[in-house]
Design a protein around this motif. Structure first.
Motif, short mmCIF file in Angstrom:
data_model
loop_
_atom_site.label_atom_id
_atom_site.label_comp_id
_atom_site.label_asym_id
_atom_site.label_seq_id
_atom_site.Cartn_x
_atom_site.Cartn_y
_atom_site.Cartn_z
N GLY A 38 0.81 -1.20 0.00
CA GLY A 38 0.00 0.00 0.00
C GLY A 38 0.84 1.26 0.00
O GLY A 38 0.54 2.23 -0.72
N ASP A 39 1.91 1.26 0.78
CA ASP A 39 2.82 2.41 0.79
C ASP A 39 3.45 2.62 -0.58
O ASP A 39 3.62 3.75 -1.05
N ARG A 40 3.79 1.51 -1.23
CA ARG A 40 4.40 1.60 -2.56
C ARG A 40 3.41 2.16 -3.57
O ARG A 40 3.76 3.03 -4.38
N LEU A 41 2.16 1.71 -3.49
CA LEU A 41 1.14 2.21 -4.41
C LEU A 41 0.87 3.69 -4.19
O LEU A 41 0.67 4.45 -5.15
N LEU A 42 0.86 4.11 -2.93
CA LEU A 42 0.63 5.52 -2.64
C LEU A 42 1.77 6.38 -3.17
O LEU A 42 1.54 7.45 -3.75
N ALA A 43 3.00 5.91 -2.99
CA ALA A 43 4.15 6.67 -3.47
C ALA A 43 4.15 6.81 -4.98
O ALA A 43 4.61 7.83 -5.53
N ALA A 44 3.64 5.78 -5.67
CA ALA A 44 3.65 5.79 -7.13
C ALA A 44 2.39 6.42 -7.73
O ALA A 44 2.30 6.57 -8.95
N TYR A 45 1.44 6.82 -6.88
CA TYR A 45 0.16 7.32 -7.39
C TYR A 45 0.29 8.69 -8.04
O TYR A 45 1.02 9.56 -7.57
N THR A 53 -3.88 2.47 -10.26
CA THR A 53 -3.87 2.48 -8.80
C THR A 53 -5.13 1.83 -8.23
O THR A 53 -5.06 1.05 -7.28
N ALA A 54 -6.28 2.14 -8.80
CA ALA A 54 -7.53 1.54 -8.33
C ALA A 54 -7.50 0.03 -8.50
O ALA A 54 -7.88 -0.71 -7.59
#
Length: 396
Positions: A38-45, A53-54
């Motif tokens: 989740g942290d990785r997805l947020l950083a890459a959003y 992302t969704a």
């Protein structure tokens, strides 16, 4: 009722033989995976990559949170917490799919992250022992069955108070069919089709929405008959018309859906609990049996109490109960379909989450509930007008 007890026990024992799921999930390990990804997805959003992302957060829900067995393990202990976490996931997916600013995604993720960390820290040791397994086996059926017992009690009491006890068998037939259908559904999910997580969510959502529609109809149907029930002469002259074939079928269908709505999931809960038991069948059987007896005693007690209530109060309470369940099912059903990706997610900023009411902060969920709530004042106005007319006629 003895036949019903036998069917319930047979259903439980027959499925327990095939139980093989190991629900001994280490929440800390799973939450660690969820947070890292989740942290990785947020950083890459970025708003330009909203679909990626969704989809990634949706995959995180199904592949890790649900795929690890964590969702099922939480659902066995605290269904409200499970629904709350589902709503948090849905909010992130909805915000990302609408290209919302990064800070909004970050706030939604932080809320979910903190909730997951709290669940991991609160997890009890894996070896529950005899009493731990017994308590879980007892509470699963008692908790999941209580709501169904409320519906069945209301429907059976209604028929008996309408001097139509011969039609009660329709309710019990609906219950028996729901038990068989629940067992069959759980077996198909785990043994035959290996239905995907999204498929299970969709099945649950559709069942809840169908149940909401039927209970909504039955609640308003009861309101329409409640004033007639005040007048015994009217009952005697109109009983056959009031309990027409179609109306009786609707009552049986309501009983079926009340049991089936949670039936398959309850079987899966016991299957997962059996995986923790390490061949300790005694606490599971004793807990299940005691819960079954408790539900039957509760059913008898509520039946006796229902006959002591004044007719007007009885019908009002019965209709209100079924109406509440319909509204709750509608909200929860939409949530499940959103998790499955069948319904879009439009988050409501600052919206409330009330799991017992099925209220979640999305436009789609609230809209489904409003479809059931908006007719209420008109129905009450009609009911009050009818009551005044009957009272006026009685005075004359």
């Amino acid at each position: 009722m003895q036949r019903l007890i036998g069917i319930i026990l047979l259903t439980w024992l027959s499925f327990s033989v095939t139980a093989a799921t190991d629900a001994r999930v280490d929440f800390k390990v799973v939450v660690g995976q969820l947070i890292e990804e989740g942290d990785r997805l947020l950083a890459a959003y970025s708003p330009e990559r909203e679909e990626d992302t969704a989809d990634a957060f949706s995959a995180l829900y199904f592949d890790v949170f649900e795929g690890s067995g964590m969702e099922l393990a939480i659902g066995m202990r605290d269904p409200a917490l499970k629904s709350e976490l589902e709503a948090y996931f849905s909010r992130i997916i909805g915000l990302a799919s609408q290209s919302r600013p990064t800070d909004q995604i970050a706030v939604a993720w932080l809320t979910l992250r903190e909730a997951l960390e709290g669940v991991a820290q609160a997890q009890k040791p894996k070896d529950a022992g005899f009493w731990g397994l017994f308590v879980q086996a007892f509470l699963i059926l008692l908790r999941e069955g209580f709501e169904a017992i409320l519906v069945i009690t209301a429907l059976v009491a209604y028929l008996r108070r309408q001097s139509a006890a011969d039609k009660v068998r329709v309710i019990y037939q609906g219950v028996v069919l729901a038990l068989v259908a629940s067992l069959l559904t759980a077996w198909l999910i785990t043994m035959v089709f290996q239905i995907s997580g999204a498929g299970q969510e969709a099945l649950e959502g559709l069942t809840m929405l169908f149940a909401a529609v039927v209970l909504f109809y039955v609640s308003y149907w009861l309101i329409s008959k409640s004033e007639a029930a005040r007048w015994q002469a009217f009952i005697n002259s109109q009983i056959n018309q009031a309990l027409s074939r179609g109306s009786t079928f609707a009552l049986g269908l309501a009983a079926f859906l009340a049991v089936y709505r949670e039936g398959a999931e309850t079987v899966l809960f016991y299957q997962a609990l059996a995986g923790q038991a390490d061949s300790q069948w005694q606490p599971l059987i004793v807990g299940f049996g005691l819960a079954t007896v408790s539900l039957l005693l509760l059913y008898k007690a509520m039946q006796a109490a229902s006959f002591k209530l004044p007719l007007g109060l009885f019908f009002s309470v019965t209709a209100a109960l079924l109406y509440y369940l319909a509204v709750s099912f509608a909200g929860n059903g939409v949530l499940e379909l959103q998790e499955a990706g069948w319904v879009g997610i439009t988050p409501i900023e600052g919206g409330l989450t009330i799991t017992w009411l099925g209220l979640y902060p999305s436009m789609e969920s609230v809209a489904a509930q409003l479809l059931l709530v908006i007719p209420l004042p008109f129905a009450l106005l009609w009911w009050w007008s009818k009551r005044r007319q009957q009272l006026s006629g009685a005075v004359v």
